[in-house]
Design an enzyme around this catalytic site. Sequence first.
Site, short mmCIF file in Angstrom:
data_model
loop_
_atom_site.label_atom_id
_atom_site.label_comp_id
_atom_site.label_asym_id
_atom_site.label_seq_id
_atom_site.Cartn_x
_atom_site.Cartn_y
_atom_site.Cartn_z
CG ASN A 1 -0.30 0.05 2.53
OD1 ASN A 1 0.71 -0.39 2.52
ND2 ASN A 1 -0.87 0.70 3.41
CB CYS B 1 -2.20 0.34 8.70
SG CYS B 1 -0.84 1.28 8.55
#
Length: 480
Positions: free
Chosen positions: A152, A283
């Site tokens: 990511n 996250c």
Amino acid sequence: MTDTLELSHWIGGEKVAGDRPGESHNPSDTRDIVARTPKGGAAEVDQAVVAATDAFEAWSEASPEVRFDVLDKAGSLIMERREQIGRLLSREEGKTVPEGIGETVRAARILKYFAGEALRAHGQNLASTRPGVEVQTYRQAVGVFGLITPWNFPIAIPAWKIAPAIAFGNTVVIKPAGPTPATAEALIAVLHEAGLPKGVVNMIIGDGDVGRAIVAHEGVTGISFTGSQGVGAGVAEGAVKRQARVQLEMGGKNPLIVLDDADLDRAVNIALDGSFFATGQRCTASSRLIVQDGIHDRFVAALAEKVAALRVGDALDPDTQMGPAVTEAQRDTSYKYIDIARESGGRIVTGGDRLTLDKPGWYVQPTLIADTAPDMRINTEEVFGPVASTIRVKSYEEALSVANGVEFGLSAGIVTSSLKHARDFQRRAKAGMTMVNLPTAGVDYHVPFGGSKKSSYGAREQGFAAVEFYTQIKTSYSAG
Ligand code: UN1
């Protein structure tokens, strides 16, 4: 952009590849193959660890100025090429081009920050309790670090693990995430172009076998991992078993509290950014929006309007505001949690349907789900996609207790104009990072990053805290 890159491992400063059975795809258009990749295993990891071990002595004893120069130059090269690397990142990971370029700039800044840190690693000098004796502490490099990075942030996270590792004189074997090897490779190539000696940074491309081989290898003295909680637990177990130092950054279920006294527009924009930018694949994303009664309905309506207006599309299209999920599996995870939330009584305010565009990609409708309860799975498990749920609360105290009521504790935010509640929240939120009137995601690179509870394990990453994990203190006594 349709050219397909031919990637290699990097071992001892050389590109090494045999067959290239693997591929990385463009998630915006899966017909576009971004890269063909070799598939490493225990044998390649072993070669890389040998190269990193051989390089360690000279690198750890080099003047910090040598390490400064490599990191500083690599930072400059990345900054110069931010458009090109940023577009490659967007093509391979699926975040929009401004997000891709922004992340690339961040990687460049990280390299430059840690160039300076190479010169700042310092110790202490104390009088001993014994007369005539002096005690000194200083920081030394540890050895070979195994770095396992997620898809990511395919350049920023490799940068924020590699840069401190090598700034303080260690050497590295890195495994980039399966879906985004080309972006990581761009960083490794630039480091070598900037004059990195052979073997200081090695990269092995592959799947979980590579990660497991790194964790198990006796020559790897420390492991830094960012990824899912399930994999992280196994990494820690493997590392601790052979007394390797270990640091884990894992999931979040980050709360954003919106109190009645919040400025509505501000709260909506903060939630939009935190929950949906980068396709919610952070996250640090705000996935639980905990909203007080008095502002609740206005907030949900205003946010839903903005979410529904987000233009979802090809990450490389300048009109796109939200790119696709990175892989089919990630897209399906979002779908799965939307269904779970709906079945358990959540009200889909916007989004929630399957999304098909004019090209084959892993698109997801940004989805807002209202009327959810704190203990529903949508509010306890990480989704890692453009899906946010709201929980209605009566008071600040109830909001705080809901915010703290999950097993994760990475980032926690509050939108309020009350200094009293803001200060109280900073003290009592059970999270590694707190944000007042700011999105839960989007952090600086020169300060520590990390969470509490099941979000993180071990020493903090980034900024001035990184020295803790990537060095070892030596305490030296001497008498005249
Ligand atoms: C950010 O919010 O700017 O994997 C960074 C992640 C985090 C990084 C988030 N380790 O999403």
